[in-house]
Design a protein around this motif. Structure first.
Motif, PDB file in Angstrom:
ATOM      1  N   LEU A 300       0.829  -1.201   0.000  1.00 25.38           N
ATOM      2  CA  LEU A 300       0.000   0.000   0.000  1.00 25.38           C
ATOM      3  C   LEU A 300       0.867   1.256   0.000  1.00 25.38           C
ATOM      4  N   ILE A 301       1.955   1.226   0.735  1.00 29.19           N
ATOM      5  CA  ILE A 301       2.869   2.378   0.766  1.00 29.19           C
ATOM      6  C   ILE A 301       3.454   2.610  -0.634  1.00 29.19           C
ATOM      7  N   THR A 302       3.898   1.539  -1.255  1.00 25.12           N
ATOM      8  CA  THR A 302       4.484   1.652  -2.590  1.00 25.12           C
ATOM      9  C   THR A 302       3.476   2.205  -3.588  1.00 25.12           C
ATOM     10  N   SER A 303       2.241   1.725  -3.495  1.00 21.40           N
ATOM     11  CA  SER A 303       1.195   2.193  -4.417  1.00 21.40           C
ATOM     12  C   SER A 303       0.966   3.694  -4.266  1.00 21.40           C
ATOM     13  N   ALA A 304       0.847   4.161  -3.025  1.00 17.92           N
ATOM     14  CA  ALA A 304       0.609   5.586  -2.791  1.00 17.92           C
ATOM     15  C   ALA A 304       1.793   6.415  -3.260  1.00 17.92           C
ATOM     16  N   CYS A 305       2.997   5.936  -2.990  1.00 20.58           N
ATOM     17  CA  CYS A 305       4.194   6.692  -3.382  1.00 20.58           C
ATOM     18  C   CYS A 305       4.342   6.764  -4.897  1.00 20.58           C
ATOM     19  N   LYS A 306       4.005   5.681  -5.603  1.00 22.80           N
ATOM     20  CA  LYS A 306       4.066   5.712  -7.062  1.00 22.80           C
ATOM     21  C   LYS A 306       3.068   6.706  -7.639  1.00 22.80           C
ATOM     22  N   ARG A 307       1.875   6.747  -7.065  1.00 19.64           N
ATOM     23  CA  ARG A 307       0.879   7.713  -7.537  1.00 19.64           C
ATOM     24  C   ARG A 307       1.368   9.134  -7.298  1.00 19.64           C
ATOM     25  N   LEU A 308       1.996   9.349  -6.154  1.00 20.38           N
ATOM     26  CA  LEU A 308       2.504  10.675  -5.811  1.00 20.38           C
ATOM     27  C   LEU A 308       3.616  11.087  -6.770  1.00 20.38           C
ATOM     28  N   ALA A 309       4.559  10.179  -7.020  1.00 21.06           N
ATOM     29  CA  ALA A 309       5.682  10.479  -7.912  1.00 21.06           C
ATOM     30  C   ALA A 309       5.218  10.684  -9.346  1.00 21.06           C
ATOM     31  N   GLY A 310       4.072  10.095  -9.707  1.00 24.77           N
ATOM     32  CA  GLY A 310       3.570  10.204 -11.071  1.00 24.77           C
ATOM     33  C   GLY A 310       2.826  11.486 -11.369  1.00 24.77           C
ATOM     34  N   LEU A 311       2.646  12.335 -10.369  1.00 26.68           N
ATOM     35  CA  LEU A 311       1.977  13.613 -10.611  1.00 26.68           C
ATOM     36  C   LEU A 311       2.886  14.528 -11.431  1.00 26.68           C
ATOM     37  N   ASP A 312       2.272  15.506 -12.080  1.00 27.43           N
ATOM     38  CA  ASP A 312       3.010  16.386 -12.978  1.00 27.43           C
ATOM     39  C   ASP A 312       4.175  17.073 -12.281  1.00 27.43           C
ATOM     40  N   LYS A 313       5.292  17.194 -12.982  1.00 25.29           N
ATOM     41  CA  LYS A 313       6.466  17.896 -12.477  1.00 25.29           C
ATOM     42  C   LYS A 313       6.463  19.336 -13.000  1.00 25.29           C
ATOM     43  N   PRO A 314       7.199  20.229 -12.343  1.00 26.57           N
ATOM     44  CA  PRO A 314       8.059  20.026 -11.170  1.00 26.57           C
ATOM     45  C   PRO A 314       7.225  19.836  -9.903  1.00 26.57           C
ATOM     46  N   HIS A 315       7.775  19.032  -8.988  1.00 33.68           N
ATOM     47  CA  HIS A 315       7.080  18.764  -7.743  1.00 33.68           C
ATOM     48  C   HIS A 315       7.163  19.990  -6.824  1.00 33.68           C
ATOM     49  N   PRO A 316       6.016  20.469  -6.320  1.00 30.55           N
ATOM     50  CA  PRO A 316       6.063  21.570  -5.333  1.00 30.55           C
ATOM     51  C   PRO A 316       6.617  21.072  -4.007  1.00 30.55           C
ATOM     52  N   SER A 317       6.945  22.000  -3.128  1.00 29.21           N
ATOM     53  CA  SER A 317       7.630  21.655  -1.881  1.00 29.21           C
ATOM     54  C   SER A 317       6.800  20.714  -1.002  1.00 29.21           C
ATOM     55  N   GLN A 318       5.483  20.921  -0.949  1.00 26.49           N
ATOM     56  CA  GLN A 318       4.659  20.033  -0.126  1.00 26.49           C
ATOM     57  C   GLN A 318       4.739  18.590  -0.621  1.00 26.49           C
ATOM     58  N   ARG A 319       4.742  18.423  -1.933  1.00 25.51           N
ATOM     59  CA  ARG A 319       4.825  17.072  -2.484  1.00 25.51           C
ATOM     60  C   ARG A 319       6.211  16.488  -2.253  1.00 25.51           C
ATOM     61  N   LEU A 320       7.233  17.319  -2.368  1.00 24.37           N
ATOM     62  CA  LEU A 320       8.585  16.840  -2.080  1.00 24.37           C
ATOM     63  C   LEU A 320       8.689  16.328  -0.649  1.00 24.37           C
ATOM     64  N   GLN A 321       8.009  17.016   0.260  1.00 24.39           N
ATOM     65  CA  GLN A 321       8.018  16.563   1.657  1.00 24.39           C
ATOM     66  C   GLN A 321       7.432  15.151   1.758  1.00 24.39           C
ATOM     67  N   LEU A 322       6.340  14.911   1.038  1.00 26.11           N
ATOM     68  CA  LEU A 322       5.722  13.585   1.047  1.00 26.11           C
ATOM     69  C   LEU A 322       6.604  12.553   0.349  1.00 26.11           C
ATOM     70  N   LEU A 323       7.251  12.957  -0.730  1.00 28.27           N
ATOM     71  CA  LEU A 323       8.139  12.024  -1.429  1.00 28.27           C
ATOM     72  C   LEU A 323       9.350  11.671  -0.565  1.00 28.27           C
ATOM     73  N   GLY A 324       9.805  12.629   0.219  1.00 24.92           N
ATOM     74  CA  GLY A 324      10.871  12.325   1.171  1.00 24.92           C
ATOM     75  C   GLY A 324      10.403  11.307   2.201  1.00 24.92           C
ATOM     76  N   THR A 325       9.152  11.465   2.643  1.00 29.72           N
ATOM     77  CA  THR A 325       8.568  10.489   3.573  1.00 29.72           C
ATOM     78  C   THR A 325       8.505   9.114   2.931  1.00 29.72           C
ATOM     79  N   CYS A 326       8.141   9.080   1.641  1.00 30.94           N
ATOM     80  CA  CYS A 326       8.105   7.803   0.924  1.00 30.94           C
ATOM     81  C   CYS A 326       9.472   7.123   0.946  1.00 30.94           C
TER      82      CYS A 326
END
Length: 570
Positions: A300-326
């Protein structure tokens, strides 16, 4: 004066006086001379014009309201309404009269309102409410039946009914109203009114009937789910599941269902509910990640992180924070640090990102790097007090993880030099003192905390426990823990401390009772260690072994439990 204006009169009186009455009062006061003159030469009410009299009555109504004299409020407002052609003043007076149960004034003000605003349909709703208040249900129904197809009727009726003081007559009539206007919006309006009136059974009956009429209405099911979430969680879940099937693209319904799944202990299902949400809604994916992380399910963690990483770039800072958590959840320290470092100094997430970098460095045994990260963050001079405290706490934790007790204490000392008497730092230093066997130092910090905040239950409990565990000052410890228990009677840590001091005082039966209560509230290994020891000393060795085995299976690395088992040769 509108109804909203009447509600806000306390705030408007100074302005009203200054604009309308103040010139008149100043002239009058100038004519009276000293305050002890025989008679104040104020103009009598009879000399005021109608607007002045109306205003004086409204001000009188406000003073009566402040004194709790509802009957006088109604009379004053009625007097004001009689002197004006404004229909809203008649409506305001009507409301006050209804609340005060003054039928004569209510009838008069209703007639005046109708005369001044003959096309206002809200008048009929109030007429129906008044009939209902007198027990004339059939008359009330007849008055509003012509409006049964009007979508505004439910709102108007709720507006009128809320001024009646007798709920026992109002609530049964809500079902009649809902049947008269058999729409989802009407059912929700009347159900919400019943719920606000603290009559959930009526609210539920209205929704049940509406769902029987329209079982495919997702909004009705969602509202019933909210209503019964605590009393019938399984029904709430079933309603939300059906609502999501009916409206699969509704983010609100999915978020609601996920929240219910999580509350009922099915956090993995909460993540799956959001995983199935179509589209690229970043907020939904963020909540999905939170549930996935809580469930500790790697897939489930991997699925959520892949969806997050697949969002349009450039990643805003809030999303980067979540990707760091991933990356942290994937135990990829280098990737986590790389992602966090992409967050710029001007971003709101910068400080938190740097804190996470330091924490990741600690986990990777990069203690010097962690300390450097925190020092650079402090040197930037942009941290608020709370953030500054966190840097010292994290630095101390980093040193303690590296088994450098001296550096761990030094970090807290420097923090307290920069932020004298900070309570979080004092508490942390007291624990650090105790860990290295400096009981006097721990006691000094905790006493300073209690001096700063005499009702700090955690500090009182910590000091009491420290004395009970490390000295023979049991009576003093008992007194401190009793004070803490008054402040937090159901706190598991305080119950544990009380049981532990009773154990040391030889009161085994009471100790066991308290420690069992603490363990039931919070199944921590340290509490289990205390409970098992009390049971053992009471000759109940088999029970003690069961408690210890259960705790060891859950928290095998707990130092208090390990030490206790060693002392008993287990």
């Amino acid at each position: 004066m509108s109804d909203q204006e009447m509600t806000n009169v306390p705030h408007q009186i100074p302005r009203l006086l200054s604009l309308t009455l103040l010139p008149w009062l100043l002239v009058a006061c100038a004519a009276t001379g000293p305050r002890d003159a025989p008679e104040a030469a104020l103009a009598p009410p009879s000399q005021l014009d109608n607007p002045g009299k109306a205003l004086a009555s409204r001000i009188g109504a406000e003073f009566a309201r402040q004194d709790g004299r509802e009957a006088d409020v109604a009379l004053e407002l009625a007097a004001s309404a009689r002197l004006s052609d404004r229909p809203e003043l008649a409506r305001t007076a009507l409301r006050a009269a209804m609340r005060a149960r003054n039928d004569a004034v209510s009838t008069e003000m209703l007639s005046r309102w109708r005369a001044l605003a003959p096309d206002d349909k809200l008048v009929d709703a109030y007429a129906a409410a008044m009939a209902l208040g007198k027990g004339k249900t059939s008359d009330a129904t007849a008055l509003i039946t012509p409006r049964q197809d009007d979508p505004k009727l439910p709102t108007d009726m709720v507006e009128a009914l809320r001024w009646l003081p007798d709920l026992d007559r109002i609530l049964p009539f809500l079902s009649t109203l809902a049947d008269l206007s058999p729409t989802a919006a009407a059912a929700i309006t009347y159900s919400r009114f019943a719920d606000t009136a603290k009559a959930p059974e009526f609210a539920r009956d209205i929704l049940d009937s509406a769902i029987e009429r329209a079982p495919e209405d997702a909004i009705l099911r969602a509202y019933r789910a909210r209503l019964v979430q605590e009393s019938n969680p399984e029904l709430a879940r079933a309603d939300l599941q059906q609502a999501v099937l009916l409206k699969p693209d509704s983010r609100e319904l999915r978020l609601s269902l996920a929240a219910v799944e999580d509350l009922q202990g099915r956090t993995d299902l909460a993540a799956r509910v959001l995983e199935a949400f179509p589209g690229k809604d970043e907020d939904v994916i963020g909540v999905q990640l939170a549930y996935a992380a809580k469930s500790e399910d790697p897939a489930l963690i991997t699925s959520a992180c892949k969806r997050l990483a697949g969002l349009d770039k450039p990643h805003p800072s809030q999303r980067l924070q979540l990707l760091g958590t991933c990356a942290e959840l994937a135990e990829d320290a280098a990737e986590a640090i790389r992602v966090y470092r992409q967050i710029g100094k001007d971003d709101a997430e910068f400080v938190e990102a740097q804190m996470r970098i330091a924490a990741v460095q600690v986990q990777g045994a990069q203690f010097a790097d962690s300390q450097k990260t925190l020092e650079q963050l402090r040197e930037a001079g942009t941290l608020n007090r709370e953030e500054l405290v966190r840097t010292y706490l994290l630095e101390s934790e980093s040193a303690a993880t590296a088994n450098d007790d001296k550096l761990a204490l030094d970090a807290l000392n420097r923090g307290l030099d920069a932020l004298p008497d900070d309570q979080d730092l004092l508490y942390a230093r007291s624990l650090r003192h105790e860990n290295v066997g400096d009981i006097k130092g721990a006691e000094a910090d905790l006493r300073r905390l209690i001096e700063i905040d005499p009702e700090n239950a955690d500090a009182l409990n910590a000091l009491g426990y420290t004395l009970a565990d490390n000295t023979k000052r049991y009576q003093e410890a008992l007194s401190l823990i009793e004070q803490a228990m008054v402040l937090k009677p159901d706190d598991a840590a305080i119950l544990d401390s009380m049981g532990w001091v009773k154990f040391h005082m030889g009161e085994l039966d009471e100790a066991i009772s308290l420690l069992k209560a603490a363990y039931e509230k919070q199944a921590e290994a340290e509490i289990a260690a205390h409970l098992g020891e009390a049971l053992w000393q009471a000759g109940r060795e088999d029970e003690a072994r069961l408690v210890w085995e259960e705790a060891k299976a859950q928290q095998p690395e707990d130092p208090a439990l390990i030490n206790t088992l060693k002392r008993y040769g287990l």
